[in-house]
Scaffold this motif. Structure first.
Motif, PDB file in Angstrom:
ATOM      1  N   VAL A   1      52.697 -14.699  -4.291  1.00 22.98           N
ATOM      2  CA  VAL A   1      52.308 -13.303  -3.235  1.00 22.98           C
ATOM      3  C   VAL A   1      51.217 -12.916  -4.487  1.00 22.98           C
ATOM      4  O   VAL A   1      50.236 -12.503  -3.886  1.00 22.98           O
ATOM      5  N   THR A   2      50.155 -14.463  -4.862  1.00 20.39           N
ATOM      6  CA  THR A   2      48.587 -14.320  -4.535  1.00 20.39           C
ATOM      7  C   THR A   2      48.119 -14.880  -3.239  1.00 20.39           C
ATOM      8  O   THR A   2      47.426 -14.769  -2.681  1.00 20.39           O
ATOM      9  N   VAL A   3      48.086 -16.840  -3.470  1.00 21.84           N
ATOM     10  CA  VAL A   3      47.180 -17.278  -1.959  1.00 21.84           C
ATOM     11  C   VAL A   3      48.079 -17.037  -1.350  1.00 21.84           C
ATOM     12  O   VAL A   3      47.160 -16.997  -0.467  1.00 21.84           O
ATOM     13  N   VAL A   4      49.085 -17.141  -1.051  1.00 20.08           N
ATOM     14  CA  VAL A   4      49.618 -17.334   0.541  1.00 20.08           C
ATOM     15  C   VAL A   4      49.276 -15.106   1.099  1.00 20.08           C
ATOM     16  O   VAL A   4      48.622 -15.307   1.968  1.00 20.08           O
ATOM     17  N   SER A   5      49.646 -14.947   0.216  1.00 20.70           N
ATOM     18  CA  SER A   5      49.472 -13.471   0.823  1.00 20.70           C
ATOM     19  C   SER A   5      48.305 -12.404   0.555  1.00 20.70           C
ATOM     20  O   SER A   5      48.102 -11.891   1.665  1.00 20.70           O
ATOM     21  N   PHE A   6      47.477 -12.846  -0.293  1.00 21.62           N
ATOM     22  CA  PHE A   6      46.267 -12.741  -0.431  1.00 21.62           C
ATOM     23  C   PHE A   6      45.402 -13.061   0.785  1.00 21.62           C
ATOM     24  O   PHE A   6      44.337 -12.082   1.011  1.00 21.62           O
ATOM     25  N   VAL A   7      45.416 -14.203   1.162  1.00 16.86           N
ATOM     26  CA  VAL A   7      44.550 -14.938   2.056  1.00 16.86           C
ATOM     27  C   VAL A   7      45.057 -14.155   3.516  1.00 16.86           C
ATOM     28  O   VAL A   7      44.451 -13.998   4.530  1.00 16.86           O
ATOM     29  N   MET A   8      46.197 -13.250   3.751  1.00 18.51           N
ATOM     30  CA  MET A   8      47.012 -13.069   5.160  1.00 18.51           C
ATOM     31  C   MET A   8      46.317 -11.498   4.929  1.00 18.51           C
ATOM     32  O   MET A   8      45.954 -11.245   6.027  1.00 18.51           O
ATOM     33  N   TYR A   9      46.712 -10.910   3.731  1.00 16.58           N
ATOM     34  CA  TYR A   9      46.303 -10.130   3.747  1.00 16.58           C
ATOM     35  C   TYR A   9      44.306  -9.197   4.137  1.00 16.58           C
ATOM     36  O   TYR A   9      44.431  -8.451   4.702  1.00 16.58           O
ATOM     37  N   TYR A  10      43.738 -10.192   3.520  1.00 17.41           N
ATOM     38  CA  TYR A  10      42.256 -10.112   4.105  1.00 17.41           C
ATOM     39  C   TYR A  10      42.175 -10.469   5.665  1.00 17.41           C
ATOM     40  O   TYR A  10      41.469 -10.224   5.871  1.00 17.41           O
ATOM     41  N   ASN A  11      42.750 -11.826   5.651  1.00 16.50           N
ATOM     42  CA  ASN A  11      42.780 -12.500   7.499  1.00 16.50           C
ATOM     43  C   ASN A  11      42.623 -10.242   8.266  1.00 16.50           C
ATOM     44  O   ASN A  11      42.505 -10.585   9.266  1.00 16.50           O
ATOM     45  N   GLY A  12      44.050 -10.362   8.235  1.00 11.78           N
ATOM     46  CA  GLY A  12      44.127  -9.031   8.542  1.00 11.78           C
ATOM     47  C   GLY A  12      42.898  -8.319   8.500  1.00 11.78           C
ATOM     48  O   GLY A  12      42.975  -7.452   9.614  1.00 11.78           O
ATOM     49  N   ILE A  13      42.794  -7.333   7.295  1.00 10.38           N
ATOM     50  CA  ILE A  13      41.415  -6.693   7.391  1.00 10.38           C
ATOM     51  C   ILE A  13      40.338  -7.033   8.075  1.00 10.38           C
ATOM     52  O   ILE A  13      39.919  -6.301   8.863  1.00 10.38           O
ATOM     53  N   LYS A  14      39.964  -8.319   8.535  1.00  6.69           N
ATOM     54  CA  LYS A  14      38.931  -9.050   9.281  1.00  6.69           C
ATOM     55  C   LYS A  14      39.207  -8.339  10.755  1.00  6.69           C
ATOM     56  O   LYS A  14      38.086  -8.146  11.418  1.00  6.69           O
ATOM     57  N   GLU A  15      40.588  -8.618  10.417  1.00  7.12           N
ATOM     58  CA  GLU A  15      40.848  -8.578  12.690  1.00  7.12           C
ATOM     59  C   GLU A  15      41.168  -7.409  13.156  1.00  7.12           C
ATOM     60  O   GLU A  15      40.922  -6.823  13.683  1.00  7.12           O
ATOM     61  N   VAL A  16      40.942  -6.461  12.258  1.00  3.43           N
ATOM     62  CA  VAL A  16      42.159  -4.968  12.449  1.00  3.43           C
ATOM     63  C   VAL A  16      41.649  -3.749  11.743  1.00  3.43           C
ATOM     64  O   VAL A  16      41.927  -2.567  11.539  1.00  3.43           O
ATOM     65  N   GLY A  17      40.777  -4.476  10.878  1.00  3.67           N
ATOM     66  CA  GLY A  17      40.030  -3.361   9.680  1.00  3.67           C
ATOM     67  C   GLY A  17      40.831  -2.894   8.806  1.00  3.67           C
ATOM     68  O   GLY A  17      41.992  -2.561   8.374  1.00  3.67           O
ATOM     69  N   ALA A  18      40.106  -2.303   7.699  1.00  2.00           N
ATOM     70  CA  ALA A  18      40.871  -1.763   6.076  1.00  2.00           C
ATOM     71  C   ALA A  18      41.722  -0.612   6.475  1.00  2.00           C
ATOM     72  O   ALA A  18      42.860  -0.374   5.814  1.00  2.00           O
ATOM     73  N   ALA A  19      41.396   0.024   7.582  1.00  2.00           N
ATOM     74  CA  ALA A  19      42.469   1.293   7.405  1.00  2.00           C
ATOM     75  C   ALA A  19      43.676   0.852   8.151  1.00  2.00           C
ATOM     76  O   ALA A  19      44.677   1.449   7.942  1.00  2.00           O
ATOM     77  N   LYS A  20      43.855   0.636   8.992  1.00  2.00           N
ATOM     78  CA  LYS A  20      44.659  -0.319  10.083  1.00  2.00           C
ATOM     79  C   LYS A  20      45.734  -1.355   8.987  1.00  2.00           C
ATOM     80  O   LYS A  20      46.805  -0.889   9.078  1.00  2.00           O
ATOM     81  N   ALA A  21      45.036  -2.007   8.336  1.00  2.00           N
ATOM     82  CA  ALA A  21      45.848  -2.884   7.262  1.00  2.00           C
ATOM     83  C   ALA A  21      46.574  -2.129   6.664  1.00  2.00           C
ATOM     84  O   ALA A  21      47.709  -2.758   5.728  1.00  2.00           O
ATOM     85  N   SER A  22      45.941  -0.820   5.662  1.00  2.00           N
ATOM     86  CA  SER A  22      46.594  -0.174   4.763  1.00  2.00           C
ATOM     87  C   SER A  22      47.842   0.556   5.112  1.00  2.00           C
ATOM     88  O   SER A  22      48.838   0.590   3.994  1.00  2.00           O
ATOM     89  N   ILE A  23      48.421   0.163   5.887  1.00  2.00           N
ATOM     90  CA  ILE A  23      49.430   1.112   6.461  1.00  2.00           C
ATOM     91  C   ILE A  23      50.549   0.134   6.360  1.00  2.00           C
ATOM     92  O   ILE A  23      51.156   0.401   6.150  1.00  2.00           O
ATOM     93  N   PHE A  24      50.312  -1.118   6.408  1.00  2.00           N
ATOM     94  CA  PHE A  24      51.147  -1.969   5.910  1.00  2.00           C
ATOM     95  C   PHE A  24      51.650  -1.757   4.554  1.00  2.00           C
ATOM     96  O   PHE A  24      53.062  -3.449   4.305  1.00  2.00           O
ATOM     97  N   ILE A  25      50.628  -1.449   3.932  1.00  2.00           N
ATOM     98  CA  ILE A  25      50.794  -1.563   1.905  1.00  2.00           C
ATOM     99  C   ILE A  25      52.780  -0.365   1.963  1.00  2.00           C
ATOM    100  O   ILE A  25      53.727  -0.991   1.123  1.00  2.00           O
TER     101      ILE A  25
END
Length: 316
Positions: A235-259
């Motif tokens: 939940v932390t190591v694997v997922s946080f790194v993937m989520y942050y990488n997603g924010i970096k690539e597509v932006g916080a607004a678009k990444a947040s939809i996946f929540i």
């Protein structure tokens, strides 16, 4: 050929964001087991202590040419640790222990709305029609899932003190996501996650020390430790790194939809691990969520339709 590669890369990023937020859904299940032995701040502290022990060696191996953070960078990392690690998780585990699942799920599901607003306000990210429609459709699906199709359940819960806790969780995570976008301009997703977790663990230490004794740790069940280990690693190591990488690539607004994927996975896991029933309403809600995510991430969807409509008007 180049456009095809970019499209494949984009779908890979979307896949990572889906997997990351789906894994977060398991935190609802693991948290239920963990809070049986420990108080909320202690569960959060142990979770991130384990994550920090794993993240620092990972960062040293993966980021050999990493930048040295300056004082301002450490201030931003501390803010990330305070909001997304310490405050959010204290609020989350308190809600897991004391709030109805329907109410807490709905509050957490409102996260994308605030993230999009803050991203537009402070990061000047463009908020498109797709973002708004996608969020609305996905949030409708989430409401359908957590109320089991009985929308009037939302009005059965009056205002309670725990609502401030839930609101704190939403605001904390929104700030974490937006500030994270700023940090990611200079540091990688692994570095950002590692430093944020380190500061968050330090912030959680006084609370954990005050509410937990050595005897509590010795008496904790194997189920509790397994739940905490799962939250630390996946939940932390694997997922946080993937989520942050997603924010970096597509932006916080678009990444947040996946929540919005998180409540769907939580319901499915509750069915599998806790014996809860998967209903027709859950299936309908999941379909809404997936449709909303597709709309929110497909920037050309409405442009194509509008272009076709204008062409028809011209030829008519």
């Amino acid at each position: 050929m180049k456009a095809s590669c970019l499209k494949k890369r984009l779908w890979l990023i979307y896949g990572m964001l889906t997997l990351a937020t789906a894994t977060w859904g398991s935190a609802f299940i693991a948290g239920k087991f963990a809070v049986q032995s420990f108080e909320p701040a202690t569960v959060a502290f142990l979770r991130f202590l384990g994550a920090a022990i794993l993240l620092f060696p990972l960062m040293w191996i993966m980021e050999k040419d990493r930048k040295r953070p300056n004082l301002k960078d450490h201030g931003l990392f501390a803010l990330l640790g305070l909001t997304g690690i310490a405050l959010y998780n204290i609020c989350f585990f308190l809600a897991t222990k004391h709030a109805p699942v329907i109410k807490s799920s709905l509050f957490i599901a409102s996260n994308p709305v605030l993230i999009v607003l803050l991203s537009g306000l402070f990061l000047k990210e463009k908020i498109t029609k797709n973002h708004i429609i996608g969020m609305a459709v996905a949030l409708t699906g989430v409401v359908f899932i957590i109320t089991d199709g009985h929308l009037l359940k939302l009005f059965q819960y009056g205002f309670e003190p725990i609502d401030f806790v839930l609101l704190g969780a939403v605001v904390s995570w929104a700030i974490y996501s937006v500030v994270g976008k700023v940090v990611l301009k200079k540091f990688s997703s692994v570095e950002s996650t590692t430093y944020a977790v380190a500061y968050g663990t330090l912030f959680l230490l006084p609370f954990a020390s005050a509410e937990t004794s050595w005897m509590d740790i010795q008496q904790a069940s194997m189920t509790t430790w397994t739940a905490i280990a799962h939250m630390s690693i996946f939940v932390t190591v694997v997922s946080f790194v993937m989520y942050y990488n997603g924010i970096k690539e597509v932006g916080a607004a678009k990444a947040s939809i996946f929540i919005n994927v998180m409540p769907v996975s939580a319901v499915i896991m509750a069915t599998v691990f806790l014996g809860e029933t998967f209903t027709m309403a859950h299936g309908i809600g999941a379909a809404f969520v997936l449709t909303g995510v597709y709309i929110g991430t497909n920037a050309k969807m409405f442009k194509k339709r509008m272009h076709k409509q204008s062409m028809k008007n011209e030829t008519a």
